[in-house]
Design a protein around this motif. Structure first.
Motif, PDB file in Angstrom:
ATOM      1  N   GLY A  35      44.019  39.330  44.434  1.00 60.42           N
ATOM      2  CA  GLY A  35      43.725  40.743  44.279  1.00 60.42           C
ATOM      3  C   GLY A  35      44.701  41.470  43.391  1.00 60.42           C
ATOM      4  O   GLY A  35      45.723  40.918  42.964  1.00 60.42           O
ATOM      5  N   TRP A  36      44.351  42.692  43.108  1.00 62.51           N
ATOM      6  CA  TRP A  36      45.198  43.605  42.343  1.00 62.51           C
ATOM      7  C   TRP A  36      45.468  44.848  43.180  1.00 62.51           C
ATOM      8  O   TRP A  36      44.548  45.424  43.762  1.00 62.51           O
ATOM      9  CB  TRP A  36      44.518  44.008  41.034  1.00 62.51           C
ATOM     10  N   TYR A  37      46.723  45.222  43.235  1.00 62.74           N
ATOM     11  CA  TYR A  37      47.163  46.444  43.886  1.00 62.74           C
ATOM     12  C   TYR A  37      47.848  47.300  42.830  1.00 62.74           C
ATOM     13  O   TYR A  37      48.246  46.816  41.785  1.00 62.74           O
ATOM     14  CB  TYR A  37      48.148  46.131  45.008  1.00 62.74           C
ATOM     15  N   ARG A  38      48.018  48.571  43.152  1.00 63.08           N
ATOM     16  CA  ARG A  38      48.761  49.444  42.256  1.00 63.08           C
ATOM     17  C   ARG A  38      49.593  50.423  43.052  1.00 63.08           C
ATOM     18  O   ARG A  38      49.274  50.747  44.196  1.00 63.08           O
ATOM     19  CB  ARG A  38      47.832  50.186  41.299  1.00 63.08           C
ATOM     20  N   GLN A  39      50.671  50.871  42.411  1.00 59.17           N
ATOM     21  CA  GLN A  39      51.545  51.854  43.032  1.00 59.17           C
ATOM     22  C   GLN A  39      51.983  52.868  41.990  1.00 59.17           C
ATOM     23  O   GLN A  39      52.651  52.512  41.017  1.00 59.17           O
ATOM     24  CB  GLN A  39      52.759  51.180  43.664  1.00 59.17           C
ATOM     25  N   ALA A  40      51.584  54.103  42.225  1.00 60.59           N
ATOM     26  CA  ALA A  40      52.001  55.212  41.367  1.00 60.59           C
ATOM     27  C   ALA A  40      53.287  55.806  41.931  1.00 60.59           C
ATOM     28  O   ALA A  40      53.566  55.667  43.138  1.00 60.59           O
ATOM     29  CB  ALA A  40      50.903  56.252  41.297  1.00 60.59           C
ATOM     30  N   PRO A  41      54.068  56.485  41.103  1.00 65.00           N
ATOM     31  CA  PRO A  41      55.328  57.076  41.586  1.00 65.00           C
ATOM     32  C   PRO A  41      55.102  57.997  42.780  1.00 65.00           C
ATOM     33  O   PRO A  41      54.216  58.865  42.750  1.00 65.00           O
ATOM     34  CB  PRO A  41      55.830  57.845  40.369  1.00 65.00           C
ATOM     35  N   GLY A  42      55.865  57.774  43.835  1.00 64.74           N
ATOM     36  CA  GLY A  42      55.784  58.629  45.007  1.00 64.74           C
ATOM     37  C   GLY A  42      54.607  58.360  45.917  1.00 64.74           C
ATOM     38  O   GLY A  42      54.383  59.097  46.884  1.00 64.74           O
ATOM     39  N   LYS A  43      53.849  57.315  45.608  1.00 67.07           N
ATOM     40  CA  LYS A  43      52.670  56.993  46.418  1.00 67.07           C
ATOM     41  C   LYS A  43      52.778  55.576  46.965  1.00 67.07           C
ATOM     42  O   LYS A  43      53.470  54.735  46.397  1.00 67.07           O
ATOM     43  CB  LYS A  43      51.395  57.141  45.586  1.00 67.07           C
ATOM     44  N   PRO A  44      52.083  55.293  48.058  1.00 67.35           N
ATOM     45  CA  PRO A  44      52.111  53.936  48.605  1.00 67.35           C
ATOM     46  C   PRO A  44      51.296  52.977  47.742  1.00 67.35           C
ATOM     47  O   PRO A  44      50.412  53.397  46.982  1.00 67.35           O
ATOM     48  CB  PRO A  44      51.483  54.103  49.992  1.00 67.35           C
ATOM     49  N   GLU A  46      48.432  50.528  46.882  1.00 71.19           N
ATOM     50  CA  GLU A  46      47.058  50.527  47.353  1.00 71.19           C
ATOM     51  C   GLU A  46      46.262  49.393  46.703  1.00 71.19           C
ATOM     52  O   GLU A  46      46.536  48.990  45.561  1.00 71.19           O
ATOM     53  CB  GLU A  46      46.366  51.864  47.041  1.00 71.19           C
ATOM     54  N   LEU A  47      45.265  48.924  47.434  1.00 67.59           N
ATOM     55  CA  LEU A  47      44.390  47.892  46.899  1.00 67.59           C
ATOM     56  C   LEU A  47      43.485  48.483  45.824  1.00 67.59           C
ATOM     57  O   LEU A  47      42.902  49.553  46.013  1.00 67.59           O
ATOM     58  CB  LEU A  47      43.532  47.301  48.017  1.00 67.59           C
ATOM     59  N   VAL A  48      43.358  47.762  44.712  1.00 66.45           N
ATOM     60  CA  VAL A  48      42.423  48.158  43.664  1.00 66.45           C
ATOM     61  C   VAL A  48      41.157  47.307  43.770  1.00 66.45           C
ATOM     62  O   VAL A  48      40.048  47.822  43.794  1.00 66.45           O
ATOM     63  CB  VAL A  48      43.054  47.979  42.272  1.00 66.45           C
ATOM     64  N   ALA A  49      41.346  45.997  43.826  1.00 66.68           N
ATOM     65  CA  ALA A  49      40.213  45.084  43.905  1.00 66.68           C
ATOM     66  C   ALA A  49      40.694  43.727  44.390  1.00 66.68           C
ATOM     67  O   ALA A  49      41.846  43.357  44.171  1.00 66.68           O
ATOM     68  CB  ALA A  49      39.522  44.927  42.551  1.00 66.68           C
ATOM     69  N   SER A  50      39.797  42.991  45.042  1.00 65.51           N
ATOM     70  CA  SER A  50      40.118  41.640  45.489  1.00 65.51           C
ATOM     71  C   SER A  50      38.901  40.751  45.312  1.00 65.51           C
ATOM     72  O   SER A  50      37.765  41.234  45.195  1.00 65.51           O
ATOM     73  CB  SER A  50      40.573  41.629  46.949  1.00 65.51           C
ATOM     74  N   ILE A  51      39.168  39.436  45.301  1.00 68.43           N
ATOM     75  CA  ILE A  51      38.100  38.474  45.120  1.00 68.43           C
ATOM     76  C   ILE A  51      38.438  37.211  45.890  1.00 68.43           C
ATOM     77  O   ILE A  51      39.567  36.725  45.846  1.00 68.43           O
ATOM     78  CB  ILE A  51      37.873  38.174  43.614  1.00 68.43           C
ATOM     79  N   THR A  52      37.470  36.698  46.637  1.00 70.37           N
ATOM     80  CA  THR A  52      37.679  35.465  47.392  1.00 70.37           C
ATOM     81  C   THR A  52      37.471  34.257  46.491  1.00 70.37           C
ATOM     82  O   THR A  52      36.998  34.372  45.354  1.00 70.37           O
ATOM     83  CB  THR A  52      36.704  35.382  48.571  1.00 70.37           C
ATOM     84  N   LYS A  53      37.804  33.095  47.020  1.00 68.38           N
ATOM     85  CA  LYS A  53      37.638  31.863  46.249  1.00 68.38           C
ATOM     86  C   LYS A  53      36.171  31.631  45.883  1.00 68.38           C
ATOM     87  O   LYS A  53      35.864  31.077  44.828  1.00 68.38           O
ATOM     88  CB  LYS A  53      38.173  30.671  47.044  1.00 68.38           C
ATOM     89  N   SER A  54      35.263  32.092  46.731  1.00 67.16           N
ATOM     90  CA  SER A  54      33.831  31.927  46.473  1.00 67.16           C
ATOM     91  C   SER A  54      33.255  33.032  45.605  1.00 67.16           C
ATOM     92  O   SER A  54      32.067  33.002  45.277  1.00 67.16           O
ATOM     93  CB  SER A  54      33.065  31.865  47.799  1.00 67.16           C
ATOM     94  N   GLY A  55      34.099  34.019  45.255  1.00 66.43           N
ATOM     95  CA  GLY A  55      33.648  35.040  44.322  1.00 66.43           C
ATOM     96  C   GLY A  55      33.199  36.352  44.932  1.00 66.43           C
ATOM     97  O   GLY A  55      32.665  37.212  44.230  1.00 66.43           O
ATOM     98  N   ILE A  56      33.413  36.523  46.213  1.00 64.73           N
ATOM     99  CA  ILE A  56      33.061  37.791  46.850  1.00 64.73           C
ATOM    100  C   ILE A  56      34.116  38.828  46.477  1.00 64.73           C
ATOM    101  O   ILE A  56      35.306  38.604  46.653  1.00 64.73           O
ATOM    102  CB  ILE A  56      32.964  37.639  48.368  1.00 64.73           C
ATOM    103  N   THR A  57      33.647  39.958  45.976  1.00 65.63           N
ATOM    104  CA  THR A  57      34.564  40.987  45.491  1.00 65.63           C
ATOM    105  C   THR A  57      34.584  42.206  46.397  1.00 65.63           C
ATOM    106  O   THR A  57      33.624  42.494  47.134  1.00 65.63           O
ATOM    107  CB  THR A  57      34.177  41.432  44.079  1.00 65.63           C
ATOM    108  N   ASN A  58      35.678  42.928  46.312  1.00 66.50           N
ATOM    109  CA  ASN A  58      35.859  44.169  47.062  1.00 66.50           C
ATOM    110  C   ASN A  58      36.619  45.123  46.160  1.00 66.50           C
ATOM    111  O   ASN A  58      37.613  44.739  45.533  1.00 66.50           O
ATOM    112  CB  ASN A  58      36.644  43.909  48.348  1.00 66.50           C
ATOM    113  N   TYR A  59      36.144  46.364  46.079  1.00 66.13           N
ATOM    114  CA  TYR A  59      36.759  47.352  45.204  1.00 66.13           C
ATOM    115  C   TYR A  59      37.116  48.618  45.971  1.00 66.13           C
ATOM    116  O   TYR A  59      36.382  49.052  46.857  1.00 66.13           O
ATOM    117  CB  TYR A  59      35.808  47.742  44.069  1.00 66.13           C
TER     118      TYR A  59
END
Length: 118
Positions: A35-44, A46-59
């Motif tokens: 997956g990909w996460y991001r963190q902006a200054p002063g913020k926690p 957060e998840l941006v997107a993830s993908i399982t080995k079988s290709g199931i995605t979450n945004y």
């Protein structure tokens, strides 16, 4: 030892596109969710997107319709295509993966800066 190495960050104008890539290396038996996460200054972070080995995605809602996550299981890589970028997408983006060596462990990359500004 396992490493996640990101690439592809940079400065882009609003409405532009960037593609982030992450390569996992080391003594890897298997990789589950990436997956990909991001963190902006002063913020926690957060998840941006993830993908399982079988290709199931979450945004995240903020990424739906603009970002696309993909992976290459043979190469142990994950990518994030980001289109229609907005200033609020500015953050450090981190690659994350659940990796099996002798046991399952969660790994983070070092992060890559994405700045959206005119």
């Amino acid at each position: 030892q396992v490493q996640l190495v990101e690439s592809g960050g940079g400065l882009v104008q609003p409405g532009g596109s960037l593609r982030l890539s992450c390569a996992a290396s080391g003594s890897i038996v298997s990789i589950n969710v990436m997956g990909w996460y991001r963190q902006a200054p002063g913020k926690p972070r957060e998840l941006v997107a993830s993908i399982t080995k079988s290709g199931i995605t979450n945004y995240a809602d903020s990424a739906k319709g603009r970002f696309t996550i993909s992976r290459d299981n043979a190469k142990n890589t994950v990518s994030l295509q980001m289109n229609s970028l907005k200033p609020e997408d500015t953050a450090v983006y981190y690659c994350n993966a659940d990796i099996l060596r002798r046991s399952w462990f969660n790994y983070w990359g070092q992060g890559t800066q994405v700045t959206v500004s005119s």
